[in-house]
Design a protein around this motif. Structure first.
Motif, PDB file in Angstrom:
ATOM      1  N   VAL A 141      -5.883   9.459  -2.075  1.00 29.70           N
ATOM      2  CA  VAL A 141      -6.204   8.124  -2.570  1.00 29.70           C
ATOM      3  C   VAL A 141      -5.089   7.162  -2.173  1.00 29.70           C
ATOM      4  O   VAL A 141      -3.906   7.467  -2.372  1.00 29.70           O
ATOM      5  CB  VAL A 141      -6.376   8.119  -4.105  1.00 29.70           C
ATOM      6  N   VAL A 142      -5.467   6.031  -1.601  1.00 27.17           N
ATOM      7  CA  VAL A 142      -4.526   4.960  -1.290  1.00 27.17           C
ATOM      8  C   VAL A 142      -4.535   3.956  -2.431  1.00 27.17           C
ATOM      9  O   VAL A 142      -5.595   3.573  -2.926  1.00 27.17           O
ATOM     10  CB  VAL A 142      -4.905   4.256   0.030  1.00 27.17           C
ATOM     11  N   ILE A 143      -3.352   3.528  -2.845  1.00 30.89           N
ATOM     12  CA  ILE A 143      -3.204   2.487  -3.855  1.00 30.89           C
ATOM     13  C   ILE A 143      -2.801   1.190  -3.171  1.00 30.89           C
ATOM     14  O   ILE A 143      -1.884   1.168  -2.332  1.00 30.89           O
ATOM     15  CB  ILE A 143      -2.135   2.869  -4.906  1.00 30.89           C
ATOM     16  N   LEU A 144      -3.492   0.099  -3.493  1.00 33.31           N
ATOM     17  CA  LEU A 144      -3.113  -1.239  -3.030  1.00 33.31           C
ATOM     18  C   LEU A 144      -2.695  -2.045  -4.246  1.00 33.31           C
ATOM     19  O   LEU A 144      -3.461  -2.185  -5.207  1.00 33.31           O
ATOM     20  CB  LEU A 144      -4.270  -1.916  -2.301  1.00 33.31           C
ATOM     21  N   TYR A 145      -1.480  -2.577  -4.194  1.00 34.32           N
ATOM     22  CA  TYR A 145      -0.962  -3.343  -5.324  1.00 34.32           C
ATOM     23  C   TYR A 145      -0.564  -4.746  -4.879  1.00 34.32           C
ATOM     24  O   TYR A 145       0.045  -4.934  -3.820  1.00 34.32           O
ATOM     25  CB  TYR A 145       0.256  -2.657  -5.940  1.00 34.32           C
TER      26      TYR A 145
ATOM     27  N   LEU B  91       0.827  -1.196   0.000  1.00 34.46           N
ATOM     28  CA  LEU B  91       0.000   0.000   0.000  1.00 34.46           C
ATOM     29  C   LEU B  91       0.861   1.245   0.000  1.00 34.46           C
ATOM     30  O   LEU B  91       1.937   1.272   0.614  1.00 34.46           O
ATOM     31  CB  LEU B  91      -0.933   0.043   1.217  1.00 34.46           C
ATOM     32  N   ALA B  92       0.386   2.282  -0.682  1.00 37.16           N
ATOM     33  CA  ALA B  92       1.050   3.587  -0.660  1.00 37.16           C
ATOM     34  C   ALA B  92       0.018   4.655  -0.969  1.00 37.16           C
ATOM     35  O   ALA B  92      -1.042   4.387  -1.544  1.00 37.16           O
ATOM     36  CB  ALA B  92       2.208   3.645  -1.664  1.00 37.16           C
ATOM     37  N   LEU B  93       0.347   5.882  -0.612  1.00 30.04           N
ATOM     38  CA  LEU B  93      -0.537   7.022  -0.814  1.00 30.04           C
ATOM     39  C   LEU B  93      -0.135   7.759  -2.085  1.00 30.04           C
ATOM     40  O   LEU B  93       1.021   8.137  -2.255  1.00 30.04           O
ATOM     41  CB  LEU B  93      -0.442   7.959   0.391  1.00 30.04           C
ATOM     42  N   LEU B  94      -1.089   7.924  -3.002  1.00 26.71           N
ATOM     43  CA  LEU B  94      -0.809   8.722  -4.189  1.00 26.71           C
ATOM     44  C   LEU B  94      -0.631  10.192  -3.805  1.00 26.71           C
ATOM     45  O   LEU B  94      -1.247  10.653  -2.835  1.00 26.71           O
ATOM     46  CB  LEU B  94      -1.966   8.622  -5.188  1.00 26.71           C
ATOM     47  N   PRO B  95       0.209  10.930  -4.543  1.00 26.03           N
ATOM     48  CA  PRO B  95       0.251  12.381  -4.315  1.00 26.03           C
ATOM     49  C   PRO B  95      -1.142  12.988  -4.437  1.00 26.03           C
ATOM     50  O   PRO B  95      -1.976  12.511  -5.209  1.00 26.03           O
ATOM     51  CB  PRO B  95       1.175  12.870  -5.439  1.00 26.03           C
TER      52      PRO B  95
END
Length: 426
Positions: free
Chosen positions: A271-275, A260-264
């Motif tokens: 928006v959080v991205i889960l990959y 998981l990481a936070l988009l700028p």
């Protein structure tokens, strides 16, 4: 002075180049190191951090090819080169650790090396290129691995939540005050089966969305003295100031080892991205398996998850246990390493360019509140058998014995079959 100005100018130009390639879109781009650059060995369960002042990525530890690593590498996006730092003083080798960036420092804590688990705190100074072990006071974090947490952009606290050691799963949350060099307990855990806070777990994903806000997703809830799905698909938001958890709506497929990481930030909010993540285990009987083009998206204004299809035709090979971090200057999130489903560990580097506004135009694969998606695992199957045995067959056997004795001798045979079958269903 002039040298510093030139380096700054090159950083801005390099960042502008990356941003121009995918301007206004959420799209993967593979970052190719210079042909003469050394490469770190392939790995998973490692730590990475992006230093915007230097436009560099720091990477430490992990495991791969039967080796547990304790090496430190830095990738410079301006020169497209990796560099390994070999110092006498460095953290013990480990994997599955918690990490984060604060100013010019890269912090790590927890993790394991197959013999022991860790609770120490180390920081790497990007200016002097040296490691330093900290000696914090306070209520120390347990020595665990497979935990989640990190440092928020602009925050001064390193959070560590859940995780496990060689014997048990934890549901506690601690934070390390970087400026005060002090550990504090944020949440002491509760009843292991309460629906009001997250079950003890490990191998979950997490990201800091504000200085004291942490989102966690999935993980393994079984083993270590606890019971539950492995993988899980529940997600939670921690308010670290209040020490309270809020459950988010379920949506994505169950996963362990997600990233998981936070988009700028964009105009439409955070928006959080889960990959990635492992979706199929021996416990899973039926699940939705994500495509290579899929990413999980959590819009923090609504706290709603969905699965979106990233634009373009080039994507990272599906994997789990990768490391994902926000790269503000590059305008996206950076992905490194992990383990693929077919080819083992990798050492490729990718940039997912975009911001909070980029996801609104993407095609939705799954969205909460849409068609009902069933995830079947052995726990659900056990529930079905228990209900059939205790709730239907056992009661039917008692009903036959009570009301059908005068219907002839066959009542006892039917009663016995129902009673015996109900015990088998258990």
């Amino acid at each position: 002075m002039m040298e510093g100005f030139i380096i700054c100018l090159i950083s801005v130009a390099a960042a502008a180049f990356f941003i121009h390639l995918t301007d206004g879109q959420l799209q993967w781009q593979q970052i190719q190191p210079h042909p003469s650059s050394p490469l770190p060995p392939t790995r998973r369960d490692h730590a990475i951090g992006y230093i915007p002042q230097k436009n560099t990525l720091i990477m430490f530890g992990g495991q791969g090819n039967g080796i547990i690593y304790g090496d430190t590498w830095v990738f410079n996006f301006n020169s497209s080169r990796w560099k390994e730092f070999k110092k006498m003083l460095s953290p013990p080798q480990r994997y599955s650790l918690v990490y984060g960036v604060y100013k010019d420092y890269f912090y790590i804590t927890t993790g394991q090396d197959d013999i022991m688990t860790f609770s120490d705190v180390w920081r790497f100074d990007i200016r002097t290129e040296t490691w330093e072990e900290m000696s914090p006071d306070g209520s120390h974090v347990p020595a665990v691995y497979g935990a989640a947490g990190g440092v928020a952009d602009g925050g001064a606290y390193l959070y560590v939540s859940h995780g496990f050691d060689m014997d048990r799963r934890y549901s506690t949350t601690h934070r390390y005050s970087i400026e005060d060099n002090l550990w504090e307990e944020v949440y002491s855990g509760g009843h292991p089966y309460s629906p009001n806070y997250p079950h003890a777990r490990c191998l979950h994903g997490g990201v800091m969305t504000a200085e004291h806000n942490l989102v966690i997703f999935g993980g393994c809830l079984s083993g270590g003295g606890t019971g539950g799905p492995c993988p899980s698909h529940d997600s939670w938001l921690l308010d670290g100031k209040a020490g309270e958890w809020t459950k988010l709506p379920d949506c994505l497929s169950p996963k362990i080892y997600p990233s998981l990481a936070l988009l700028p930030d964009g105009n439409d909010g955070q928006v959080v991205i889960l990959y990635g993540g492992m979706e199929t285990t021996s416990q899973m009987l039926k699940t939705y398996v994500s495509l290579e083009s899929d990413v999980g998206v959590l819009e923090l204004e609504s706290n709603i998850w969905s699965t979106r299809k990233v634009l373009g035709s080039s994507y990272p090979v599906k994997r789990y246990s990768a490391a994902l971090t926000t790269a503000q200057v590059l305008g996206g999130v950076v992905l490194f390493g992990g383990e693929t489903m077919t080819n083992g560990t990798v050492n490729d580097l990718w940039l997912l360019r975009g911001n909070g506004s980029s996801v609104t135009s993407l095609e939705v694969s799954t969205k909460c509140g849409g068609p009902f998606i069933v995830f079947w695992n052995l726990i659900v199957l056990h529930t079905v058998f228990m209900f059939a045995g205790w709730g239907i067959l056992l009661q039917a056997g008692a009903f036959i014995a009570r009301y059908f004795k005068w219907k002839g001798p066959k009542w006892f045979l039917i009663h016995r079959v129902l009673q015996t079958t109900s015990q088998g269903a258990k």
